[in-house]
Design an enzyme around this catalytic site. Structure first.
Site, PDB file in Angstrom:
ATOM      1  N   GLY A  10       5.540 -17.453  27.685  1.00  0.00           N
ATOM      2  CA  GLY A  10       6.491 -18.289  27.920  1.00  0.00           C
ATOM      3  C   GLY A  10       7.450 -18.557  26.517  1.00  0.00           C
ATOM      4  NE  ARG A  72       4.209 -16.993  31.879  1.00  0.00           N
ATOM      5  CZ  ARG A  72       3.835 -17.763  31.116  1.00  0.00           C
ATOM      6  NH1 ARG A  72       3.126 -17.837  30.266  1.00  0.00           N
ATOM      7  NH2 ARG A  72       4.647 -18.885  30.854  1.00  0.00           N
ATOM      8  CG  ASP A 103      -4.504 -20.335  25.966  1.00  0.00           C
ATOM      9  OD1 ASP A 103      -3.143 -19.747  26.556  1.00  0.00           O
ATOM     10  OD2 ASP A 103      -4.834 -21.045  26.517  1.00  0.00           O
ATOM     11  CB  THR A 125       2.043 -23.270  23.931  1.00  0.00           C
ATOM     12  OG1 THR A 125       2.450 -23.962  25.134  1.00  0.00           O
ATOM     13  CG2 THR A 125       1.195 -24.228  23.164  1.00  0.00           C
ATOM     14  CG  ASP A 127       2.432 -25.784  27.892  1.00  0.00           C
ATOM     15  OD1 ASP A 127       3.521 -26.145  28.314  1.00  0.00           O
ATOM     16  OD2 ASP A 127       1.909 -24.596  28.318  1.00  0.00           O
ATOM     17  CG  ASP A 129      -1.974 -25.818  26.137  1.00  0.00           C
ATOM     18  OD1 ASP A 129      -1.379 -24.969  25.221  1.00  0.00           O
ATOM     19  OD2 ASP A 129      -2.266 -25.682  27.024  1.00  0.00           O
ATOM     20  NE  ARG A 171      -0.115 -22.026  31.297  1.00  0.00           N
ATOM     21  CZ  ARG A 171       0.377 -21.252  31.958  1.00  0.00           C
ATOM     22  NH1 ARG A 171       0.290 -21.194  33.637  1.00  0.00           N
ATOM     23  NH2 ARG A 171       0.985 -20.210  31.469  1.00  0.00           N
TER      24      ARG A 171
HETATM   25  O1  F6P Z   1       3.174 -22.622  28.595  1.00  0.00           O
HETATM   26  C1  F6P Z   1       4.558 -22.852  28.680  1.00  0.00           C
HETATM   27  C2  F6P Z   1       5.210 -22.973  30.219  1.00  0.00           C
HETATM   28  O2  F6P Z   1       6.452 -23.577  29.932  1.00  0.00           O
HETATM   29  C3  F6P Z   1       4.138 -24.081  31.290  1.00  0.00           C
HETATM   30  O3  F6P Z   1       4.443 -25.387  30.968  1.00  0.00           O
HETATM   31  C4  F6P Z   1       4.680 -23.557  32.333  1.00  0.00           C
HETATM   32  O4  F6P Z   1       3.691 -24.068  33.425  1.00  0.00           O
HETATM   33  C5  F6P Z   1       4.835 -22.178  32.322  1.00  0.00           C
HETATM   34  O5  F6P Z   1       5.034 -21.832  30.845  1.00  0.00           O
HETATM   35  C6  F6P Z   1       5.844 -21.433  33.150  1.00  0.00           C
HETATM   36  O6  F6P Z   1       5.971 -20.330  32.877  1.00  0.00           O
HETATM   37  P1  F6P Z   1       6.895 -19.279  33.500  1.00  0.00           P
HETATM   38  O7  F6P Z   1       8.226 -19.446  32.929  1.00  0.00           O
HETATM   39  O8  F6P Z   1       6.373 -18.131  33.268  1.00  0.00           O
HETATM   40  O9  F6P Z   1       6.992 -19.609  34.843  1.00  0.00           O
END
Ligand code: F6P
Length: 351
Positions: A10, A72, A103, A125, A127, A129, A171
């Site tokens: 992301g 991804r 990760d 990230t 997040d 994390d 997440r």
């Molecule tokens: O890891 C970053 C993040 O924004 C998370 O907080 C969220 O769950 C995810 O990516 C959303 O991903 P996408 O944009 O692929 O739906």
């Protein structure tokens, strides 16, 4: 040296600031040449590249997103994917690869490192994390955006005597929720680290109303879980190439449940990708720049298989394998800060 760079997973405010720092220090101090691999590991696997020089990184410091785009893509899940990556790195005569990602991205870095690729990692990230490091760029920006949204939602919730449920990303960790929730003065904060009891939340809101507070703000992390069921609440059953379910949707479900139990009009606001978009804060630009400089220094020290990290506010490095083996969760100290802001009865219900 010829250095490849990619951004995976992301997107995150500050990615461009990292790319710029890597390229500028690499060119000015090490006489490096660069190549950008587009769309994360897809670019390496399919050899989709862009030239990356001083001109390409000019003016990108304040820009959100990533000039290298992202995906991804997981080469380990594609037939011969890792081998194709290695072949393309050879074809482009890349001596070292800087992989900027969370990760999932770094799990591929680790696999390629084990196969002999000269790779260094930069954690990324919103997040916050990633294990082995204390803070990731992008997190501060996401928290600032969420806090501003909570401030705005406060005034409209108050004007209409409503409960507003603000769903934030993160997440399976509750860093964005707890930081933005505390900074925005939320009445209830729900994080994945502490499964919640819907009846306790309803009781807390009712007591607030009895005290003459006719509106409430609840911040809920997308990965928060009720203590009555095992899993997270999601709207979609899709999973990505790394096997992660697409989170999001708990805010709407909870809003309905809270309204049913309290009789108070309850609305859900999902902040979603707003939290990832736009310009990074100055804090994140600084952090991203430090990470970028740390990464190109790791390359020139030959610390393959390492990830740049921040510990006690100093740049250092950890093994990628160690970083990806542990997720950083919200600790009790932060939970206690949130709980200390409630009276004893509420604290007991929420604890
Ligand atoms: O890891 C970053 C993040 O924004 C998370 O907080 C969220 O769950 C995810 O990516 C959303 O991903 P996408 O944009 O692929 O739906």
């Amino acid at each position: 040296m010829k250095v490849g760079i990619l951004t995976g997973g992301g997107d995150c405010p500050g990615l461009n600031a990292v790319i710029r720092a890597v390229v500028r220090k690499g060119v000015f101090h090490y006489n490096d040449e660069f190549v950008g691999f587009m769309e994360g590991w897809r670019g390496v696997m399919e050899n989709i590249i862009m030239p990356l020089d001083l001109e390409a990184v000019g003016g990108i410091l304040p820009r959100g997103g990533t000039i290298l785009r992202s995906s991804r893509t997981n080469p380990a899940k594609k037939e011969g994917g890792l081998e194709r990556c290695i072949a393309n790195l050879k074809k482009e005569k890349v001596d070292a690869l800087v992989a900027i990602g969370g990760d999932d991205t770094q799990s591929v870095s680790q696999k390629l490192f084990e196969l002999g690729v000269h790779v260094v990692a930069v954690p990324k990230t919103i997040d916050n994390d990633v294990g082995g490091t204390e803070v990731c760029f992008g997190f501060d920006t996401a928290v600032s955006i969420a806090t501003e949204a909570i401030d705005r939602l406060h005034t409209t919730a108050e004007a209409h005597n409503r409960v507003i449920m603000v769903e934030v990303m993160g997440r399976n960790s509750g860093w964005i929720a707890i930081y933005a929730g505390i900074a925005g003065g939320a009445d209830v904060i729900l994080i994945p680290e502490r499964p919640f009891d819907i009846e306790d939340i309803a009781a807390t809101l009712k007591r607030r109303h009895q005290r003459g507070r006719y509106f409430s703000i609840i911040v809920v992390a997308e990965g928060a879980k009720p203590n009555s069921s095992a899993g997270v609440v999601t709207e979609s059953d899709k999973v990505d190439e790394f096997g992660h379910e697409r989170l999001g949707g708990i805010g709407n479900v909870l809003a309905r449940e809270i309204e049913k139990r309290t009789g108070f009009e309850t609305r859900a606001v999902v902040l979603g990708h707003t939290q990832r978009g736009g310009s990074p804060t100055s804090f994140d630009r600084m952090l991203a720049t430090r990470y970028g400089i740390g990464a190109i220094d790791l390359v020139h020290r030959g610390e393959w298989g390492s990830m740049v990290a921040i510990q006690a506010n100093h740049i250092t490095s950890v093994r990628i394998a160690d970083a990806i083996s542990k997720t950083r969760y919200v600790g009790q100290e932060f939970i206690d800060v949130a709980l200390s802001l409630h009276d004893k009865q509420e604290e007991k219900a929420l604890r």
